[in-house]
Design an enzyme around this catalytic site. Structure first.
Site, PDB file in Angstrom:
ATOM      1  N   LYS A   1       0.858  -1.187   0.000  1.00 28.02           N
ATOM      2  CA  LYS A   1       0.000   0.000   0.000  1.00 28.02           C
ATOM      3  C   LYS A   1       0.894   1.236   0.000  1.00 28.02           C
ATOM      4  CE  LYS A   1      -4.394   0.858   2.321  1.00 28.02           C
ATOM      5  NZ  LYS A   1      -5.111   0.660   3.589  1.00 28.02           N
TER       6      LYS A   1
HETATM    7  O1  G3P Z   1      -9.095   1.562   4.441  1.00 28.28           O
HETATM    8  C1  G3P Z   1      -9.119   2.920   4.804  1.00 28.28           C
HETATM    9  C2  G3P Z   1      -9.760   3.088   6.109  1.00 28.28           C
HETATM   10  O2  G3P Z   1      -9.054   2.405   7.107  1.00 28.28           O
HETATM   11  C3  G3P Z   1     -10.027   4.485   6.510  1.00 28.28           C
HETATM   12  O3  G3P Z   1     -11.210   4.440   7.209  1.00 28.28           O
HETATM   13  O4  G3P Z   1     -12.922   5.177   8.772  1.00 28.28           O
HETATM   14  O5  G3P Z   1     -10.530   5.901   9.081  1.00 28.28           O
HETATM   15  O6  G3P Z   1     -11.895   6.822   7.234  1.00 28.28           O
HETATM   16  P1  G3P Z   1     -11.662   5.658   8.130  1.00 28.28           P
END
Ligand code: G3P
Length: 218
Positions: free
Chosen positions: A87
């Site tokens: 990633k």
């Molecule tokens: O895969 C990306 C994710 O982990 C981000 O999620 O909820 O932190 O925006 P969030």
């Protein structure tokens, strides 16, 4: 559409794997920290443990933001297991690193994508996946799902092989809408994946069937 779990929690990964609904796992430095995984050796071991649990693509994120660092870390992560996807953040140097890593046959996931132009660049660099963060766009009053649809159209127009891995999903309807749009993958936290199972009419339906069965038994 493939379903990935967005977590580094081993118990949650095991449970989703046992339910037969899991196609892969995405992690990021915040999710690793949430599980208390500290130190590079422990972090690498944790990725290997996840790879042993799930036979699907497992995203592991580089920490470096310079080209040389990303190539070095990317090579190290890719050597851990054949299912590791490196990633890489959406940066100029990140796109350059994706081009190099892809050229070496290493799978990549361009993360922190918030616009169609960024997704287009990642696809041109040969990224295996592009990760638009739709929930974080919704958080700033921008339609995250609209971005997924835009990227789907662009990738279809030019038959890009790069897969759309919709990320930052916050609720079941995000998953359903991603499936309608044609996202290749949706990655969601454990709670969102579990919420996909639920419907109150299913619960009351089961209760009624069981109570009618009991009555029929006298
Ligand atoms: O895969 C990306 C994710 O982990 C981000 O999620 O909820 O932190 O925006 P969030």
């Amino acid at each position: 559409m493939k379903l990935f779990i967005d977590t580094a929690n081993i118990a949650h990964i095991k449970e989703c794997q046992s339910l037969g609904i899991l196609d892969g796992v995405t992690t990021n430095p915040s999710l690793m920290a949430k599980e208390g995984i500290k130190g590079s050796k422990n972090i690498l071991n944790h990725y290997v443990e996840i790879c042993r649990l799930v036979d699907g693509d497992i995203s592991a994120e580089v920490i470096a933001t310079d080209y040389e660092g990303m190539i070095r870390e990317g090579g190290e992560l890719a050597s851990l297991h054949r299912n590791i996807v490196v990633k890489v953040p959406m940066l100029k140097e990140g796109i350059r690193a994706i081009k190099t890593l892809s050229g070496k046959g290493i799978k990549t996931n361009c993360t922190l994508v918030f616009s169609a132009s960024q997704a287009l660049l990642a696809a041109k660099a040969g990224a295996t996946y592009v990760s638009p963060f739709l929930g974080r766009l919704d958080d700033v009053s921008t339609d995250g799902l609209e971005l997924i649809a835009q990227i789907r159209k662009i990738f279809n127009n030019y038959k890009f092989a790069t897969k759309i891995l919709s990320a930052s999903l916050r609720h079941p309807m995000h998953v359903v809408k991603c499936a309608e749009i044609g996202s290749d993958v949706a990655t969601a936290p454990y709670a969102v994946l579990m919420a996909l199972f639920n419907h109150p009419l299913t619960d009351t339906g089961i209760e009624r069937f069981l109570s009618d069965f009991k009555k029929s038994q006298g």
